[in-house]
Design an enzyme around this catalytic site. Structure first.
Site, mmCIF file in Angstrom:
data_model
loop_
_atom_site.group_PDB
_atom_site.id
_atom_site.type_symbol
_atom_site.label_atom_id
_atom_site.label_comp_id
_atom_site.label_asym_id
_atom_site.label_seq_id
_atom_site.Cartn_x
_atom_site.Cartn_y
_atom_site.Cartn_z
ATOM 1 N N GLY A 76 1.041 -1.139 -0.029
ATOM 2 C CA GLY A 76 -0.089 -0.129 0.137
ATOM 3 C C GLY A 76 0.782 1.272 0.003
ATOM 4 O O GLY A 76 0.471 2.382 0.695
ATOM 5 N N SER A 91 1.726 3.377 -2.359
ATOM 6 C CA SER A 91 1.436 4.307 -3.660
ATOM 7 C C SER A 91 0.963 5.798 -3.410
ATOM 8 O O SER A 91 1.277 6.573 -4.080
ATOM 9 C CB SER A 91 0.438 3.631 -4.878
ATOM 10 O OG SER A 91 -0.716 3.604 -4.134
ATOM 11 N N VAL A 125 -2.964 -7.869 -2.568
ATOM 12 C CA VAL A 125 -2.449 -8.729 -1.516
ATOM 13 C C VAL A 125 -3.697 -9.331 -0.698
ATOM 14 O O VAL A 125 -3.391 -10.149 0.115
ATOM 15 C CB VAL A 125 -1.729 -8.125 -0.218
ATOM 16 C CG1 VAL A 125 -0.517 -7.298 -1.050
ATOM 17 C CG2 VAL A 125 -2.351 -6.708 0.331
ATOM 18 N N ASN A 133 1.077 -2.003 5.129
ATOM 19 C CA ASN A 133 0.236 -0.673 4.964
ATOM 20 C C ASN A 133 -1.075 -0.702 4.513
ATOM 21 O O ASN A 133 -1.919 0.017 4.725
ATOM 22 C CB ASN A 133 1.046 0.372 4.788
ATOM 23 C CG ASN A 133 0.288 1.869 4.757
ATOM 24 O OD1 ASN A 133 -0.380 2.327 5.792
ATOM 25 N ND2 ASN A 133 -0.085 2.450 3.549
ATOM 26 N N TYR A 173 -14.045 -3.625 9.464
ATOM 27 C CA TYR A 173 -12.573 -2.946 9.437
ATOM 28 C C TYR A 173 -11.968 -3.016 10.675
ATOM 29 O O TYR A 173 -10.893 -3.584 10.823
ATOM 30 C CB TYR A 173 -12.577 -1.645 9.002
ATOM 31 C CG TYR A 173 -11.419 -0.841 9.005
ATOM 32 C CD1 TYR A 173 -10.393 -1.268 8.086
ATOM 33 C CD2 TYR A 173 -11.250 0.121 9.853
ATOM 34 C CE1 TYR A 173 -9.050 -0.546 7.931
ATOM 35 C CE2 TYR A 173 -10.082 0.873 10.047
ATOM 36 C CZ TYR A 173 -9.115 0.554 9.071
ATOM 37 O OH TYR A 173 -7.783 1.270 8.939
ATOM 38 N N LYS A 211 -8.761 -5.027 12.023
ATOM 39 C CA LYS A 211 -7.589 -4.699 12.661
ATOM 40 C C LYS A 211 -7.114 -5.057 14.326
ATOM 41 O O LYS A 211 -6.007 -5.429 14.539
ATOM 42 C CB LYS A 211 -7.628 -3.117 12.644
ATOM 43 C CG LYS A 211 -7.642 -2.575 11.292
ATOM 44 C CD LYS A 211 -6.311 -2.648 10.568
ATOM 45 C CE LYS A 211 -6.073 -1.816 9.335
ATOM 46 N NZ LYS A 211 -4.690 -2.151 8.693
#
Length: 257
Positions: A22, A24, A64, A90, A156, A160
């Protein structure tokens, strides 16, 4: 951005090979820049390239969220870098829903794949090489949403939270092999993706006061560089006696007892 040097004047990550998922844009791109400035060779990835991929990093497209994507990325890292000394997870994110019951089963699975299982799969592919070298640094990027779970993001947040528990367990398992595993938990950071997500949440919660943002004690939202600084510290020699930790970088927004 300041170039980090140690007492001998040598960039502290010179000779290290880093993989950042991640990377970019936003926090990931800031991490890539910090690692490059500290002397590391960096491979980064996302599902598609953007104009914000930092110059000097090698970029490969990868998803991923799948086992095949993780395997392809690990193979690319070995081919391009020859091995991975620093691994920063990330890649992550999720869209809000109007309550927990509105979250479809496939969205729960996607949230787990991206925010939790992607790290598990990639670690399992790259940790063996670190064990052979008796050295390695892994950082999992979590979210302060775990500290105040809310229904629109529960898929989410749950993923996490699993990542944080897994990270602590992996740290204990790999410590005898010289591998350090830590977590960084960002608070509210000013990125385009974060702003878009907060706007979506506000539309789902139009009650009076819902759109008001609580004050951050340090007086501002975080910058991607604030999180990147924490990551750089954790993968550097300055954190050589630190593993299994969770560094919350939130400007004091979420007090902890």
């Amino acid at each position: 951005m300041t170039t980090i040097e140690n007492g001998s004047g040598t960039r502290e990550l010179a000779g290290k090979r880093a993989l950042v998922t991640g990377g970019s844009r936003g926090i990931g791109a800031a991490v890539v820049r910090q690692l490059l400035d500290a002397g590391a060779e960096v491979l980064t990835t996302a599902r598609s390239a953007t104009s914000t991929v930092p110059a000097g990093a090698t970029f490969v497209e990868a998803d991923v969220r799948t086992k095949a994507g993780a395997e392809a990325l690990a193979a690319a890292a070995r081919e391009v870098l020859g091995g991975v000394d620093v691994l920063v997870h990330n890649a992550g994110g999720a869209q809000p829903f109007d309550g927990t019951s509105a979250i479809p089963d496939e969205v729960w699975q996607d949230a787990l794949d991206l925010n939790f299982l992607a790290s598990v799969r990639l670690d399992s592919l790259l940790v063996p090489g670190m064990r052979e070298r008796r050295s390695g640094m892994i950082v999992h990027v979590s979210s302060a949403a775990v500290l105040t779970p809310v229904a629109p993001f529960l898929h989410y947040v749950a993923a996490k939270a699993a990542l944080e528990t897994y990270s602590r367990g992996l740290a204990l398992e790999q410590a005898p092999f010289g591998i350090r595993v830590n977590t960084v938990t960002p608070g509210r950071v000013a990125t385009p993706g974060g702003e878009a997500t907060r706007e979506q949440w506000a539309r789902l919660n139009p009650v009076e006061g819902q759109g008001d943002v609580p004050a951050v004690p340090l007086g501002r939202d975080g910058r991607p560089e604030d999180i990147a600084d924490a990551v750089l510290f954790l993968v550097s020699g300055r954190a050589s006696w630190l593993t299994g930790s969770n560094l919350v970088v939130d400007g004091g927004e979420f007090p902890r007892g």
